[in-house]
Design a protein around this motif. Structure first.
Motif, mmCIF file in Angstrom:
data_model
loop_
_atom_site.group_PDB
_atom_site.id
_atom_site.type_symbol
_atom_site.label_atom_id
_atom_site.label_comp_id
_atom_site.label_asym_id
_atom_site.label_seq_id
_atom_site.Cartn_x
_atom_site.Cartn_y
_atom_site.Cartn_z
ATOM 1 N N LYS A 85 0.816 -1.196 0.000
ATOM 2 C CA LYS A 85 0.000 0.000 0.000
ATOM 3 C C LYS A 85 0.856 1.255 0.000
ATOM 4 O O LYS A 85 0.579 2.230 -0.670
ATOM 5 N N LYS A 86 1.941 1.220 0.761
ATOM 6 C CA LYS A 86 2.803 2.388 0.859
ATOM 7 C C LYS A 86 3.439 2.715 -0.475
ATOM 8 O O LYS A 86 3.588 3.867 -0.851
ATOM 9 N N GLU A 87 3.772 1.687 -1.250
ATOM 10 C CA GLU A 87 4.374 1.920 -2.562
ATOM 11 C C GLU A 87 3.406 2.649 -3.472
ATOM 12 O O GLU A 87 3.797 3.467 -4.292
ATOM 13 N N GLY A 88 2.111 2.359 -3.331
ATOM 14 C CA GLY A 88 1.120 3.016 -4.178
ATOM 15 C C GLY A 88 1.108 4.509 -3.977
ATOM 16 O O GLY A 88 0.906 5.268 -4.906
ATOM 17 N N ILE A 89 1.337 4.963 -2.748
ATOM 18 C CA ILE A 89 1.377 6.387 -2.473
ATOM 19 C C ILE A 89 2.697 6.982 -2.923
ATOM 20 O O ILE A 89 2.759 8.056 -3.501
ATOM 21 N N GLU A 90 3.798 6.270 -2.702
ATOM 22 C CA GLU A 90 5.106 6.814 -3.077
ATOM 23 C C GLU A 90 5.248 6.938 -4.581
ATOM 24 O O GLU A 90 6.053 7.715 -5.078
ATOM 25 N N ASP A 91 4.456 6.152 -5.327
ATOM 26 C CA ASP A 91 4.496 6.276 -6.781
ATOM 27 C C ASP A 91 4.135 7.673 -7.244
ATOM 28 O O ASP A 91 4.517 8.101 -8.324
ATOM 29 N N VAL A 92 3.370 8.395 -6.425
ATOM 30 C CA VAL A 92 2.931 9.730 -6.807
ATOM 31 C C VAL A 92 4.109 10.627 -7.105
ATOM 32 O O VAL A 92 4.069 11.473 -7.988
ATOM 33 N N ILE A 93 5.206 10.440 -6.386
ATOM 34 C CA ILE A 93 6.337 11.348 -6.525
ATOM 35 C C ILE A 93 7.114 11.126 -7.816
ATOM 36 O O ILE A 93 7.960 11.927 -8.190
ATOM 37 N N SER A 94 6.833 10.007 -8.524
ATOM 38 C CA SER A 94 7.577 9.718 -9.743
ATOM 39 C C SER A 94 7.054 10.492 -10.942
ATOM 40 O O SER A 94 7.697 10.539 -11.973
ATOM 41 N N SER A 95 5.883 11.089 -10.827
ATOM 42 C CA SER A 95 5.303 11.808 -11.950
ATOM 43 C C SER A 95 5.888 13.201 -12.085
ATOM 44 O O SER A 95 6.218 13.835 -11.083
ATOM 45 N N PRO A 96 6.020 13.718 -13.322
ATOM 46 C CA PRO A 96 6.464 15.108 -13.502
ATOM 47 C C PRO A 96 5.522 16.097 -12.785
ATOM 48 O O PRO A 96 5.951 17.171 -12.389
ATOM 49 N N LEU A 97 4.235 15.756 -12.703
ATOM 50 C CA LEU A 97 3.317 16.552 -11.906
ATOM 51 C C LEU A 97 3.139 15.769 -10.609
ATOM 52 O O LEU A 97 2.351 14.825 -10.538
ATOM 53 N N ASN A 98 3.935 16.137 -9.615
ATOM 54 C CA ASN A 98 4.014 15.287 -8.454
ATOM 55 C C ASN A 98 3.834 16.043 -7.151
ATOM 56 O O ASN A 98 3.722 17.270 -7.130
ATOM 57 N N LEU A 99 3.830 15.286 -6.066
ATOM 58 C CA LEU A 99 3.878 15.870 -4.738
ATOM 59 C C LEU A 99 5.341 16.054 -4.368
ATOM 60 O O LEU A 99 6.172 15.199 -4.678
ATOM 61 N N ASP A 100 5.653 17.171 -3.712
ATOM 62 C CA ASP A 100 7.033 17.317 -3.259
ATOM 63 C C ASP A 100 7.211 16.486 -1.986
ATOM 64 O O ASP A 100 6.256 15.862 -1.481
ATOM 65 N N GLU A 101 8.422 16.450 -1.460
ATOM 66 C CA GLU A 101 8.708 15.568 -0.333
ATOM 67 C C GLU A 101 7.871 15.919 0.898
ATOM 68 O O GLU A 101 7.402 15.032 1.618
ATOM 69 N N ALA A 102 7.685 17.216 1.144
ATOM 70 C CA ALA A 102 6.900 17.634 2.307
ATOM 71 C C ALA A 102 5.440 17.200 2.158
ATOM 72 O O ALA A 102 4.810 16.726 3.118
ATOM 73 N N GLU A 103 4.887 17.351 0.943
ATOM 74 C CA GLU A 103 3.505 16.960 0.702
ATOM 75 C C GLU A 103 3.339 15.453 0.809
ATOM 76 O O GLU A 103 2.367 14.954 1.389
ATOM 77 N N LEU A 104 4.302 14.715 0.259
ATOM 78 C CA LEU A 104 4.261 13.256 0.335
ATOM 79 C C LEU A 104 4.311 12.793 1.787
ATOM 80 O O LEU A 104 3.590 11.878 2.190
ATOM 81 N N SER A 105 5.147 13.438 2.592
ATOM 82 C CA SER A 105 5.251 13.095 4.011
ATOM 83 C C SER A 105 3.924 13.350 4.733
ATOM 84 O O SER A 105 3.497 12.547 5.571
ATOM 85 N N LEU A 106 3.259 14.467 4.389
ATOM 86 C CA LEU A 106 1.955 14.767 4.982
ATOM 87 C C LEU A 106 0.939 13.671 4.664
ATOM 88 O O LEU A 106 0.179 13.231 5.548
ATOM 89 N N VAL A 107 0.926 13.229 3.418
ATOM 90 C CA VAL A 107 -0.017 12.187 3.012
ATOM 91 C C VAL A 107 0.282 10.890 3.750
ATOM 92 O O VAL A 107 -0.623 10.222 4.266
ATOM 93 N N GLN A 108 1.541 10.510 3.812
ATOM 94 C CA GLN A 108 1.915 9.258 4.476
ATOM 95 C C GLN A 108 1.590 9.289 5.968
ATOM 96 O O GLN A 108 1.044 8.315 6.510
ATOM 97 N N GLU A 109 1.895 10.401 6.639
ATOM 98 C CA GLU A 109 1.607 10.505 8.069
ATOM 99 C C GLU A 109 0.102 10.512 8.315
ATOM 100 O O GLU A 109 -0.378 9.919 9.295
ATOM 101 N N SER A 110 -0.646 11.169 7.432
ATOM 102 C CA SER A 110 -2.107 11.181 7.568
ATOM 103 C C SER A 110 -2.667 9.772 7.384
ATOM 104 O O SER A 110 -3.571 9.342 8.113
ATOM 105 N N LEU A 111 -2.126 9.051 6.414
ATOM 106 C CA LEU A 111 -2.584 7.687 6.170
ATOM 107 C C LEU A 111 -2.283 6.772 7.355
ATOM 108 O O LEU A 111 -3.092 5.908 7.708
ATOM 109 N N GLN A 112 -1.140 6.961 7.962
ATOM 110 C CA GLN A 112 -0.795 6.147 9.127
ATOM 111 C C GLN A 112 -1.807 6.354 10.250
ATOM 112 O O GLN A 112 -2.245 5.404 10.904
ATOM 113 N N TRP A 113 -2.191 7.622 10.472
ATOM 114 C CA TRP A 113 -3.166 7.920 11.520
ATOM 115 C C TRP A 113 -4.543 7.354 11.157
ATOM 116 O O TRP A 113 -5.226 6.758 11.998
#
Length: 336
Positions: A6-34
């Motif tokens: 499941k985590k890989e599915g979210i991290e895939d977002v950062i591979s796109s040219p239109l992507n989430l930056d590292e801070a945004e990706l971290s927010l999504v991952q931490e929110s998902l954990q909660w």
């Protein structure tokens, strides 16, 4: 905990040219954990939403870059020709001359705003991540506002052609990379403006705006104070500031002033505004939204004032022909 798959599915977002930056990706991952721990079904909904955002970004990235050079029927098209075209067409006729990637990018920003707004809704109101999530939405709102301001600048006769070409180049940079070095620099100032408005809502006394102006000036940074000081004698800036502070249209403020003076009333609260106007206020009630409500309301309030200002401009009616945010960003751009 989120499984590896499941985590890989979210991290895939950062591979796109239109992507989430590292801070945004971290927010999504931490929110998902909660959410995984507290509301697993909501976590799955969020995961699907951001995976859809990723797919949309991948689809948009397949369109040619606005900087890419192409020769079609012997005619070359590239970033320079796009900049030139931006200075030639009016805002109303520009849409069919705008690259597909650019039109689609606006849809991506809206979808990204919805995705982060979903997280804001699902997370506890007082969760520490709320501040970061709302900040992302605010930056998206600023990017959309910046695009509006750039397009307005390209039609402003006060800007020289040389200046317009530079601004058009910055707009192309915004479309290509999703960020603009000028507007990004001024995001903190715009955030401070909204924060100051929410921290101390205006009082409906004489509606002269002077006390609110003094209070606002004390709470804002040097760039805002410089802008306000430079435009102290500008009736348009004053009227736009009053619309922003009071949450009422220029026309409503004039009507209220007249009634207060006629009946010798010293002060009213917002709850009494409707009775004095005889109708619902033209703009929604957006007080407190920056900290406690849906941050998309920031753009809603801006868009309502922008549309009213554009109508006044077209009909040559009195009142501000630009919003406070537009006037501020245009002033900064003109100074740079």
């Amino acid at each position: 905990m989120i499984s590896s798959k499941k985590k890989e599915g979210i991290e895939d977002v950062i591979s796109s040219p239109l992507n989430l930056d590292e801070a945004e990706l971290s927010l999504v991952q931490e929110s998902l954990q909660w959410l995984e721990a507290e509301h697993p079904e909501d976590a799955e909904l969020v995961r699907r939403r951001f995976q859809d955002l990723h797919l949309l970004g991948r689809a948009i990235s397949r369109f040619p870059s606005v900087m890419e050079s192409q020769i079609i029927r012997g005619v070359e098209r590239n970033g320079k020709t796009l900049v030139a075209s931006l200075t030639q067409f009016s805002r109303s006729s520009r849409i069919l001359h705008t690259p597909s990637r650019v039109v689609a990018l606006r849809s991506y920003l809206v979808a990204k705003s919805h995705a982060f707004s979903l997280l804001c809704i699902l997370m506890d109101h007082n969760h520490p991540l709320q501040t970061g999530l709302k900040s992302v939405i605010f930056k998206i709102s600023c990017a959309l506002m910046a695009e509006d301001v750039y397009l307005a600048c390209l039609e402003n006769p006060l800007f020289t052609m040389e200046k317009k070409i530079r601004l058009a180049s910055d707009l192309v940079h915004l479309w290509e990379h999703g960020i603009d070095p000028r507007s990004v620099h001024h995001v903190p100032s715009l955030q401070a403006l909204w924060s100051a408005r929410d921290a101390s809502p205006p009082t409906f006394g004489t509606l002269d705006g002077s006390s609110e102006l003094v209070r606002l000036s004390m709470e804002l940074d040097d760039e805002w104070q410089e802008f306000l000081l430079h435009n102290l004698n500008s009736e348009e800036t004053k009227a736009a500031l009053e619309e922003f502070l009071f949450g009422l249209s220029y026309e409503e403020i004039q009507q209220l002033r007249s009634r207060l003076a006629k009946y010798g009333i010293c002060a009213i609260d917002y709850g009494e505004v409707r009775s004095y106007l005889g109708a619902e206020p033209a703009y929604g009630d957006y007080s407190g939204f920056f900290h406690n409500g849906d941050p998309r309301a920031i753009y809603d309030f801006y868009a309502e004032r922008r549309d009213a200002a554009q109508y006044r401009h077209r009909s040559k009616a009195p009142g501000p022909h630009k919003t406070l945010e537009e006037l501020y960003l245009m002033y900064r751009m003109f100074q740079e």
